[in-house]
Design an enzyme around this catalytic site. Structure first.
Site, PDB file in Angstrom:
ATOM      1  N   LYS A   1       0.838  -1.195   0.000  1.00 19.60           N
ATOM      2  CA  LYS A   1       0.000   0.000   0.000  1.00 19.60           C
ATOM      3  C   LYS A   1       0.877   1.250   0.000  1.00 19.60           C
ATOM      4  O   LYS A   1       1.837   1.352   0.767  1.00 19.60           O
ATOM      5  CB  LYS A   1      -0.909   0.011   1.228  1.00 19.60           C
ATOM      6  CG  LYS A   1      -2.001  -1.046   1.195  1.00 19.60           C
ATOM      7  CD  LYS A   1      -3.021  -0.777   0.103  1.00 19.60           C
ATOM      8  CE  LYS A   1      -4.153  -1.799   0.129  1.00 19.60           C
ATOM      9  NZ  LYS A   1      -5.160  -1.528  -0.902  1.00 19.60           N
TER      10      LYS A   1
ATOM     11  N   LYS B   1     -13.029  -7.902  -8.080  1.00 23.40           N
ATOM     12  CA  LYS B   1     -13.438  -8.424  -6.785  1.00 23.40           C
ATOM     13  C   LYS B   1     -14.870  -8.916  -6.902  1.00 23.40           C
ATOM     14  O   LYS B   1     -15.744  -8.187  -7.405  1.00 23.40           O
ATOM     15  CB  LYS B   1     -13.314  -7.344  -5.708  1.00 23.40           C
ATOM     16  CG  LYS B   1     -11.898  -6.804  -5.580  1.00 23.40           C
ATOM     17  CD  LYS B   1     -11.763  -5.719  -4.533  1.00 23.40           C
ATOM     18  CE  LYS B   1     -10.312  -5.239  -4.463  1.00 23.40           C
ATOM     19  NZ  LYS B   1     -10.092  -4.194  -3.442  1.00 23.40           N
TER      20      LYS B   1
END
Length: 324
Positions: free
Chosen positions: A109, A214
């Protein structure tokens, strides 16, 4: 379109749990989700708390697919997964990686609010130092503008990036970053697919080299497969910080894709301090086996959300069910 069970049937099958995280991820220290035991198996309804009802309805459609219809046929029985490093300090990286048995690929991240590019570079550098041969990808969650993204990715490219996920927020910005980098770093679209009213716009605009998909935000495995097929781009399957029940949907999607060239971001149960199943879907030998999971009654009871939170989720269920 798949048939939808009645609200009463969903309410009767519902459990709400609060699962603690091992480390803060996306600003979340506890993950709250609703689970259902349906006739086809266990299912998860877990849109993040800030999501509106229209967006959340897609997650409910995915849960209905899992619990009442089951998953489509698969073409593989094992799915490679990446490790995930949140926006932690470099000194914490080794401890995060130690929780994974999937260190051939690492997603890191970056662009966390309140952090600098220097901190991002230090974190990515720490991973590269520990894992000199691993594939490294970064995820900005749309946190940069175009100029910041181009500068950051040129700097971070010295560490050898497999790709950069959602460096900027909009499809036009994604296209601009991709043009500016001229192939120096591949661009993957996540939010531009799963949060968009038109998930195929990114492909039409030439704004990405690959898609991150997703299952839950796209309305289920079947719809996600249709989007990938229409887009005509390589796909990576990722999680939305689910329990093992929710990860099972991601595994089903990855296992059903005709082609899977990238490790998937489905190892995030390792970031959680608790789960609802006793045999968690965590990586073994760098991947996940395609298998069903069943929630454990004792764990559902242990991590049951307080009554006011259960009421909040039941009200959310009522509102989103009305949109299906």
């Amino acid at each position: 379109m798949l048939s939808v069970p009645s609200l009463e049937e969903l309410q009767a099958a519902a459990h709400v749990v609060t699962l603690p995280m091992r480390v803060k991820f996306r600003g979340v220290t506890e993950r709250e989700v609703m689970l259902f035991e349906g006739p086809a198996g266990w299912a998860e309804f877990g849109p993040f708390l800030e999501y509106d009802d229209v967006e959340s309805a897609m997650w409910l459609a995915s849960a209905v697919e899992a619990g009442w219809h089951g998953y489509p046929a698969t073409v593989r029985d094992w799915v490679p997964v990446n490790a995930t490093v949140p926006a932690v300090e470099p000194a914490e990286v080794a401890g995060i990686l130690g929780a994974y048995d999937a260190l051939h690929t690492v997603k890191i991240k970056v662009a966390e609010p309140g952090q600098s590019l220097a901190q991002d570079a230090a974190r990515v550098g720490a991973v590269r130092h520990l894992l000199p041969d691993a594939r490294i990808r970064v995820d900005a969650n749309g946190g940069w503008d175009v100029d910041q993204a181009v500068q950051a990715l040129r700097m971070l490219s010295v560490f050898g990036l497999e790709y950069a996920e959602q460096p900027v927020a909009s499809v036009p910005e994604m296209a601009a970053v991709r043009r500016a980098l001229s192939g120096a770093v591949l661009i993957a679209a996540d939010e531009s697919v799963r949060k968009a009213s038109d998930p195929l716009a990114v492909a039409r605009a030439g704004a990405a080299d690959l898609l991150v998909v997703k299952a839950a935000p796209l309305g289920g495995v079947r719809r996600a497969l249709e989007i990938v097929a229409e887009a005509g781009l390589p796909a990576v399957v990722s999680s939305a910080l689910e329990s093992s029940v929710g990860i099972r949907a991601g595994v089903a999607l990855a296992a059903a894709l005709p082609k899977l060239d990238y490790a998937c971001g489905l190892g995030t149960v390792s970031l959680m301090a608790a789960d609802v199943v006793s045999d968690s879907l965590v990586a073994i030998s760098g991947g996940l086996a395609v298998r069903d999971v069943v929630a454990t009654p004792a764990l559902l009871a242990k991590f049951a959300a307080p009554p006011e939170r259960r009421d909040w989720w039941l009200d959310r269920l009522r509102r989103t069910h009305a949109l299906l």
